[in-house]
Design a protein around this motif. Structure first.
Motif, short mmCIF file in Angstrom:
data_model
loop_
_atom_site.label_atom_id
_atom_site.label_comp_id
_atom_site.label_asym_id
_atom_site.label_seq_id
_atom_site.Cartn_x
_atom_site.Cartn_y
_atom_site.Cartn_z
N GLN A 318 0.84 -1.24 0.13
CA GLN A 318 -0.19 -0.01 0.05
C GLN A 318 0.83 1.15 -0.07
OE1 GLN A 318 -2.42 0.56 3.47
NE2 GLN A 318 -4.26 1.22 2.41
N GLN A 319 2.03 1.20 0.74
CA GLN A 319 2.92 2.41 0.90
C GLN A 319 3.70 2.63 -0.24
OE1 GLN A 319 4.41 2.69 4.81
NE2 GLN A 319 6.00 3.80 3.99
N VAL A 320 4.14 1.52 -1.02
CA VAL A 320 4.78 1.86 -2.55
C VAL A 320 3.88 2.43 -3.30
CG1 VAL A 320 5.96 0.49 -3.89
CG2 VAL A 320 6.44 -0.26 -1.79
N GLN A 321 2.56 1.68 -3.23
CA GLN A 321 1.64 2.29 -4.64
C GLN A 321 1.19 3.59 -4.26
OE1 GLN A 321 -0.90 -1.13 -4.53
NE2 GLN A 321 0.18 -1.91 -6.29
N LYS A 322 1.13 4.00 -2.94
CA LYS A 322 0.73 5.34 -2.66
C LYS A 322 1.69 6.33 -3.17
CE LYS A 322 -0.56 7.71 1.51
NZ LYS A 322 -0.50 7.63 2.94
N ALA A 323 2.98 6.25 -2.97
CA ALA A 323 4.00 6.99 -3.74
C ALA A 323 4.06 6.64 -5.04
CB ALA A 323 5.36 6.52 -2.96
N ASN A 324 3.81 5.66 -5.71
CA ASN A 324 3.97 5.44 -7.11
C ASN A 324 2.85 4.66 -7.51
OD1 ASN A 324 5.05 5.28 -9.73
ND2 ASN A 324 7.11 5.32 -8.87
N ALA A 325 1.96 5.25 -8.13
CA ALA A 325 0.62 4.51 -8.59
C ALA A 325 0.89 3.55 -9.83
CB ALA A 325 -0.44 5.57 -8.85
N LYS A 326 1.82 3.59 -10.61
CA LYS A 326 1.99 2.76 -11.85
C LYS A 326 2.61 1.41 -11.18
CE LYS A 326 6.00 4.62 -14.41
NZ LYS A 326 7.30 4.19 -14.02
N TYR A 327 3.20 1.42 -9.96
CA TYR A 327 3.85 0.25 -9.56
C TYR A 327 2.84 -0.71 -9.33
CZ TYR A 327 8.59 2.28 -8.78
OH TYR A 327 9.62 3.03 -9.28
N GLN A 328 3.06 -2.03 -9.85
CA GLN A 328 2.25 -3.11 -9.78
C GLN A 328 2.66 -4.13 -8.71
OE1 GLN A 328 -0.10 -5.04 -12.82
NE2 GLN A 328 0.60 -3.24 -13.93
N ILE A 329 2.12 -4.72 -7.49
CA ILE A 329 2.63 -5.50 -6.63
C ILE A 329 1.60 -6.76 -6.33
CG2 ILE A 329 3.39 -6.14 -4.25
CD1 ILE A 329 4.24 -2.91 -4.36
N ASP A 330 2.16 -7.85 -6.69
CA ASP A 330 1.12 -9.20 -6.27
C ASP A 330 1.55 -10.16 -5.14
OD1 ASP A 330 -0.52 -8.82 -8.44
OD2 ASP A 330 0.27 -10.20 -9.95
N ILE A 331 0.66 -10.41 -4.58
CA ILE A 331 1.18 -11.30 -3.31
C ILE A 331 0.39 -12.55 -3.50
CG2 ILE A 331 0.97 -11.33 -0.67
CD1 ILE A 331 1.15 -8.32 -0.56
N HIS A 332 1.05 -13.91 -3.50
CA HIS A 332 0.63 -15.18 -3.61
C HIS A 332 0.90 -15.70 -2.51
CE1 HIS A 332 -0.26 -15.06 -7.72
NE2 HIS A 332 0.71 -14.56 -8.08
N PHE A 333 0.05 -16.75 -1.87
CA PHE A 333 0.28 -17.81 -0.86
C PHE A 333 0.39 -19.04 -1.28
CE2 PHE A 333 -1.81 -14.43 1.55
CZ PHE A 333 -1.34 -14.49 2.83
N GLU A 334 1.63 -19.62 -1.14
CA GLU A 334 1.92 -21.09 -1.71
C GLU A 334 1.05 -21.94 -0.89
OE1 GLU A 334 5.22 -21.95 -4.06
OE2 GLU A 334 4.50 -20.01 -4.78
N ASN A 335 0.87 -22.06 0.31
CA ASN A 335 0.33 -22.86 1.01
C ASN A 335 -0.56 -22.51 2.01
OD1 ASN A 335 2.43 -22.22 2.04
ND2 ASN A 335 3.32 -24.20 2.78
N ASP A 336 -1.67 -23.18 2.47
CA ASP A 336 -2.58 -22.56 3.49
C ASP A 336 -1.95 -22.63 4.98
OD1 ASP A 336 -4.56 -22.07 1.60
OD2 ASP A 336 -5.29 -24.33 2.02
N PHE A 337 -2.34 -22.07 5.91
CA PHE A 337 -1.68 -22.00 7.36
C PHE A 337 -3.00 -22.17 8.31
CE2 PHE A 337 -2.62 -17.78 8.22
CZ PHE A 337 -2.31 -17.17 6.98
N ASP A 338 -2.80 -22.77 9.63
CA ASP A 338 -3.77 -22.76 10.66
C ASP A 338 -3.64 -22.00 11.50
OD1 ASP A 338 -4.41 -25.43 9.00
OD2 ASP A 338 -2.91 -26.33 10.44
N SER A 339 -2.64 -21.47 12.04
CA SER A 339 -2.53 -20.57 13.03
C SER A 339 -1.66 -19.28 12.69
CB SER A 339 -1.91 -21.10 14.30
OG SER A 339 -0.74 -21.27 14.17
N ASP A 340 -2.30 -18.17 13.55
CA ASP A 340 -1.39 -16.81 13.12
C ASP A 340 0.07 -17.04 13.38
OD1 ASP A 340 -3.74 -15.86 12.52
OD2 ASP A 340 -3.72 -14.40 14.36
N ASP A 341 0.53 -17.94 14.37
CA ASP A 341 1.85 -18.20 14.59
C ASP A 341 2.85 -18.50 13.50
OD1 ASP A 341 1.36 -17.04 17.04
OD2 ASP A 341 1.77 -19.02 18.18
#
Ligand code: ADP
Length: 458
Positions: A318-341
């Motif tokens: 969010q911070q990067v895109q706020k400073a530079n709107a044309k930047y695209q960033i994708d976030i991928h999860f490779e696997n699921d998880f059960d707990s926050d830890d």
């Protein structure tokens, strides 16, 4: 007290103790031997006189005359003969009478067969003598002058040898310890001359594998490290001044030109825009330097709390895109998880976000499509983040330098920067006990892999 003196004294003290014990044993056994031998001599003399008296029937007067005349030249044995009833049968010289025999003493000799004791320096022996079925008691006494003289001379010799040995040992100890400590004195002298101005000086090692050359080598290695760190400090400062001088010079020139003569509104606006852009560069540089200083702290000195990495990545995006709107960033999860830890680490939110922002920004700014992707993989208590882009890549020869402060690769013309982003990122990841590595292929793209241990695993 110097170690050298202490060692010499200790060495001398130990040797003196050994010598003293040795001398004592010799003197003591010599004294014991003298006493034993003299008792044997006394007994022989007593028996001889008794034989002369009883067997050879030499009369008492003759024996006494011999005794008196011998006494003047020899240390003659004084003999007395008693019967069972304490009746004196013979005495060499009653007037002299060294041994004061008593009935109890005679009884005791009858009972035990023999008695030996000292009367002052005189040795006395009492013994049984049998003649024609009857038992008599003979006492014999004499002063072993010859033996005592021998002992006295042995004592003087031992004392003299002891004193001379100690003096020789002390002098030899001083000489050899001086020789042994000479290399240390030379090292001390050399080390005294080393200061910040001549850190290139080194101690001379004798090349062997002894403790002193090991010390010299270790000291030299420490000097190598110090010299390197001094050099990099100097480089660091000159790099900072260089990085600051360029935008500052640009701002000054821009403002001077604007003031030179009357300008149009558009020209003023353009000058302000340029000055603003250069000031932003300066502000970014100083922020980066401040972060670098924070990341150099010890982990115990910075504020830590449990942080969910996925949420932090979202924040950074969010911070990067706020400073530079044309930047695209994708976030991928490779696997699921059960707990926050599983996806959380104990870390410093501000610093970790700064590291992620740097990696996102680099991915976007060095790619035509301004796109950066991060994949999150959770495996064996580790969080593996792969920041990848399909950008211009990093030349092979630059790969080993990109984590050095102020280093900008051959591709730097592609985008603006100051060369602090990656070293700062590496410091932050390592501060969190993580690992960062890079793989890149020119014109194909770059992947930065960050490995962090999650809360359960740290
Ligand atoms: P800056 O980006 O300010 O130049 P960095 O320390 O972030 O400084 O990066 C150092 C150098 O590493 C960059 O100048 C660039 O040459 C190279 N670099 C870093 N990330 C990338 C990337 N994703 N793609 C290509 N080159 C990169």
């Amino acid at each position: 007290m110097k170690i050298r003196t202490r060692l010499t004294l200790l060495f001398t003290l130990i040797t003196a103790t050994i010598l003293l014990a040795f001398a004592f044993v010799i003197y003591y056994s010599a004294a014991e031997n003298r006493e034993k031998e003299f008792y044997i001599a006394l007994k022989k003399e007593a028996v001889t006189k008794a034989n002369l008296f009883f067997d050879a029937k030499v009369n008492a007067k003759t024996l006494q005359d011999i005794y008196r005349s011998n006494r003047k030249v020899l240390n003659e044995v004084e003999v007395a003969i008693y019967d069972k009833n304490f009746q004196l049968l013979y005495h060499d010289a009653v007037d002299i009478d060294r041994v004061k025999e008593t009935p109890e003493m005679i009884d005791e000799i009858y009972k035990s067969g023999e008695m030996q004791f000292h009367q002052d320096d005189w040795q006395v022996v009492g013994m049984l003598y049998s003649f024609e079925g009857a038992k008599y008691v003979i006492t014999a006494t004499a002063l072993d002058e010859y033996g005592y003289n021998k002992l006295e001379s042995l004592y003087r010799t031992i004392l003299l040898v002891f004193i001379i040995s100690i003096v020789i040992i002390y002098l030899a100890g001083r000489f050899f310890s001086k020789k042994a400590f000479q290399p240390i004195a030379a090292m001390t002298e050399k080390a005294r001359g080393i200061s910040a101005n001549n850190l290139d000086l080194r101690l001379t090692s004798n090349g062997s594998k002894d403790e002193l050359s090991e010390l010299a080598n270790t000291f030299n290695q420490m000097l190598d490290r110090l010299e390197n760190s001094f050099e990099s400090q100097k480089d660091f400062v000159s790099n900072i001044s260089h990085e600051m001088r360029t935008p500052l010079a640009a701002i000054i020139t821009e403002l001077e030109l604007s003031l030179n003569k009357e300008r149009t509104l558009e020209e003023y606006k353009s000058a302000i825009r340029n000055a603003l852009s250069d000031s932003r560069k300066l502000a970014r540089l100083s922020n980066n330097l401040l972060d670098l200083a924070k990341a150099s702290y010890d982990l115990s000195e910075i504020y830590l709390k449990p942080i969910r990495i996925d949420e932090l990545l979202l924040d950074a995006r969010q911070q990067v895109q706020k400073a530079n709107a044309k930047y695209q960033i994708d976030i991928h999860f490779e696997n699921d998880f059960d707990s926050d830890d599983e996806i959380s680490i104990n870390g410093n939110e501000y610093l970790l976000k700064t590291a992620f922002i740097n990696l996102f920004e680099n991915g976007c700014k060095f790619s035509e499509d301004s796109k950066s992707t991060v994949s999150i993989q959770l495996k064996n208590g580790e969080i593996i983040l792969k920041f990848s882009d399909k950008g211009i890549g990093i030349p092979k020869e630059d790969l080993q330098h990109i984590f050095t402060p102020f280093y900008r690769g051959a591709n730097k013309e592609f985008s603006e920067g100051n060369g602090i982003g990656l070293p700062l990122t590496k410091k932050i990841i390592e501060l969190h006990q993580g690992i960062i590595s890079v793989a890149s292929e020119e014109l194909k793209g770059t992947v930065f892999t960050v490995l962090l241990r999650n809360i359960q695993n740290s």
